[in-house]
Design a protein around this motif. Structure first.
Motif, PDB file in Angstrom:
ATOM      1  N   LYS A 260       4.917  11.040  -4.593  1.00 18.18           N
ATOM      2  CA  LYS A 260       5.203   9.828  -3.841  1.00 18.18           C
ATOM      3  C   LYS A 260       6.626   9.397  -4.182  1.00 18.18           C
ATOM      4  CE  LYS A 260       3.557   5.104  -3.007  1.00 18.18           C
ATOM      5  NZ  LYS A 260       2.540   4.086  -3.382  1.00 18.18           N
ATOM      6  N   ARG A 311       5.190   7.689   0.727  1.00 18.60           N
ATOM      7  CA  ARG A 311       3.734   7.868   0.780  1.00 18.60           C
ATOM      8  C   ARG A 311       3.329   9.043  -0.115  1.00 18.60           C
ATOM      9  NH1 ARG A 311       1.071   5.629   5.273  1.00 18.60           N
ATOM     10  NH2 ARG A 311       2.460   4.474   6.686  1.00 18.60           N
ATOM     11  N   ASP A 433      -2.643   4.014   1.398  1.00 16.02           N
ATOM     12  CA  ASP A 433      -1.310   4.214   1.971  1.00 16.02           C
ATOM     13  C   ASP A 433      -1.388   4.468   3.477  1.00 16.02           C
ATOM     14  OD1 ASP A 433      -0.003   3.811  -0.367  1.00 16.02           O
ATOM     15  OD2 ASP A 433       0.221   5.939  -0.854  1.00 16.02           O
TER      16      ASP A 433
END
Length: 434
Positions: A260, A311, A433
Motif C-alpha cells: 500500500k 490502496r 479500501d
C-alpha cells in the motif's frame, strides 16, 4: 657552744625560778664558776637531754600536723586530677556536638560521605557508634561521681568544689541523654526516608515493567502470527525491516506480498536480497519515473505493475533459472511475462533480505531516494513457481499459503530506525479500501 649551754641553763633556771616563785616555793640557785683555758666547753649530757626532751602531748601534736600536711597534698593532687578529667570530658562532649552538627548538615547532601571522622559511613552504624561513645562517657562520669562521693563522705573535699562537680556531672549527663535521644530520632528519620525512597523506586520500576509488558503485548497481540504490517512512512536511509531467515540456493522462486503506497515519483524498493559479491541478487524496485523492475543477479526486467494509488494491492513475481522465465501478477491477475532474465543462474544462499531499502553492500549502505514509502504485509517466498490458481486464491483472500522458504510471521521480522509493526487483518482492511 659554751654560750648556748649557759643560755639554756639560764633560761631553764629562770623558768624554774618563776614557776617556783609563783607557787611560793624557793627557787634553785646556780653559781657560775670560771672555766680554765683548754677545758671541755661542751654542754653536759644531762643538761642537753633535759633541754631536748619533750612531753607526749607535744609529740602527738607534731605527728598530727605532719598527717594534715600530707592529707592536704593528697587532696590537692586529687583535685588537679579530677579537674583534668572534667576538662577532658568537656572537650569530648564539645567534639561530639560538633561532629553531630557536621553530620546533620552533610547527611542530606550525601549519605555515603564520611562526616564523622573515623566513624562508619552507614547512618545506622554512625548512630550506634555515637551511642556507645556516649555510654562510655556516662560510665566514666558515674565512676568520677562515686569517687567524689567517697572523698566527700570522709570530710576531706571542700563543699564548694563538691557542689560544683555535682552540678557539672548532672549537666553532662543531661546533655548526653538529650544527644542520644536526638540521634535516635535522626536514626528513625533516616530509616523512614530510606523506606520511602525504596518504595518510590519500587513503584517506578513496577510502572516501567508494566509499561514494557504492555508494549510487548501490543507488539505481539496479533490475532495470528501473520496478521500484522510493517509501516515505513518516510523516505529515509534508516527506516527498514529485516527478515531474520536467509535463502538457500534456489533454481526458481515465487515471492508474494501486499503493498500500500501513494509515494511519488516511484514507490521505492519493497524488498531486496543481497549476497556477498552481489548486492542485487534479487531486487524489486520502482525508482523515479521508471516502471517497476525485477533484478536477478543485477539483470533487469521491467514489470507492467502499478500500485501507487494508496490502496492495498497483492503482487506476486515468479522466476525460474530455466531460460530466465518470469511472470508478474497484480491482485491475482497475471499482467506480464518474459524470459532471458539471468538464465541458468542459481540464486545464491546466505544473503540478507531487507524490506524497504535497496542494498549497495550486503545489509547496508542504503540510498534514501530508493527507499520504499508505505505499508507492507504478508511477504512470503517459495523455492518454486506457484500455480496461477494458488496466486489468485491468495489475492482473493480465499486461501492463505505461507512461504516454505520465508514465511510471514511476527517472530521472523525485525524493524529499525523508526519503522513499526502493527496489527492488520489484510482482507478486512482491503475490503474497507474498496
Amino acid at each position: 657552744m659554751r654560750a648556748l649551754c649557759v643560755a639554756l641553763l639560764f633560761l631553764h633556771a629562770s623558768g624554774s625560778g618563776k614557776a617556783a616563785g609563783a607557787s611560793g616555793a624557793k627557787g634553785n640557785r646556780f653559781v657560775c664558776t670560771a672555766v680554765p683555758a683548754g677545758a671541755d666547753l661542751s654542754c653536759p649530757v644531762e643538761a642537753t637531754n633535759r633541754v631536748q626532751s619533750t612531753s607526749p602531748q607535744e609529740e602527738e601534736l607534731r605527728n598530727t600536723i605532719i598527717q594534715l600536711r600530707e592529707t592536704i597534698l593528697q587532696q590537692k593532687e586529687t583535685i588537679v586530677s579530677q579537674q583534668g578529667t572534667i576538662k577532658e570530658l568537656n572537650s569530648k562532649l564539645a567534639r561530639c556536638e560538633a561532629d553531630a552538627k557536621s553530620r546533620g548538615g552533610a547527611r542530606r547532601k550525601d549519605y555515603s560521605k564520611n562526616t564523622m571522622g573515623d566513624l562508619p559511613r552507614d547512618p545506622t552504624e554512625t548512630v550506634e557508634q555515637l551511642g556507645k561513645t556516649m555510654q562510655s562517657l556516662k560510665d566514666r562520669l558515674e565512676n568520677l561521681e562515686q569517687q567524689l562521693r567517697a572523698n566527700t563522705s570522709g570530710g576531706m573535699f571542700p563543699n564548694e568544689l563538691r557542689d560544683l562537680l555535682k552540678r557539672r556531672l548532672t549537666d553532662l549527663e543531661s546533655q548526653l541523654l538529650t544527644r542520644v535521644a536526638e540521634l535516635e530520632e535522626e536514626k528513625s528519620q533516616l530509616y523512614n526516608e530510606t523506606t520511602a525512597h525504596r518504595q518510590r523506586t519500587e513503584n517506578t520500576l513496577n510502572s516501567l515493567l508494566e509499561r514494557i509488558t504492555e508494549l510487548e503485548k501490543s507488539n505481539s497481540a496479533f490475532k495470528s502470527p501473520e496478521d500484522f504490517k510493517v509501516s515505513l512512512p518516510l523516505r529515509t536511509n534508516y527506516l527498514y525491516g529485516r527478515i531474520k531467515k536467509s535463502l538457500p540456493e534456489m533454481y526458481a522462486f515465487t515471492v508474494c506480498m501486499w503493498l500500500k503506497s501513494s509515494a511519488s515519483p516511484g514507490i521505492g524498493t519493497p524488498f531486496s536480497y543481497g549476497v556477498p559479491g552481489q548486492a542485487n541478487e534479487i531486487v524489486l524496485i520502482e525508482w523515479g519515473n521508471s516502471p517497476m523492475e525485477l533484478l536477478v543477479n543485477d539483470k533487469v526486467a521491467q514489470l507492467p505493475l502499478s500500485v501507487s494509488d494508496g490502496r492495498w494491492h497483492h503482487i506476486c513475481i515468479t522466476w525460474t533459472t530455466r531460460d530466465g522465465f518470469w511472470e508478474a501478477y497484480q491482485d491475482g491477475e497475471r499482467l506480464g511475462t518474459g524470459e532471458n532474465l539471468a538464465p541458468w543462474h542459481p540464486i545464491k544462499p546466505g544473503g540478507v533480505i531487507i524490506l524497504g531499502q535497496e542494498q549497495d553492500i550486503v545489509g547496508g549502505r542504503f540510498d534514501a531516494t530508493q527507499a520504499f514509502v508505505g505499508e507492507l504485509s504478508h511477504f512470503n517466498m517459495w523455492d518454486r513457481v506457484l500455480r496461477p490458481i494458488d496466486i489468485s486464491a491468495m489475492a482473493n483472500c480465499s486461501a492463505y499459503m505461507p512461504g516454505n522458504v520465508v514465511p510471514w510471521v511476527d517472530a521472523n521480522v525485525e524493524v529499525f530506525g523508526g519503522a513499526t509493526k502493527a496489527a492488520l487483518e489484510i482482507c478486512e482492511d482491503r475490503l474497507f479500501d474498496s
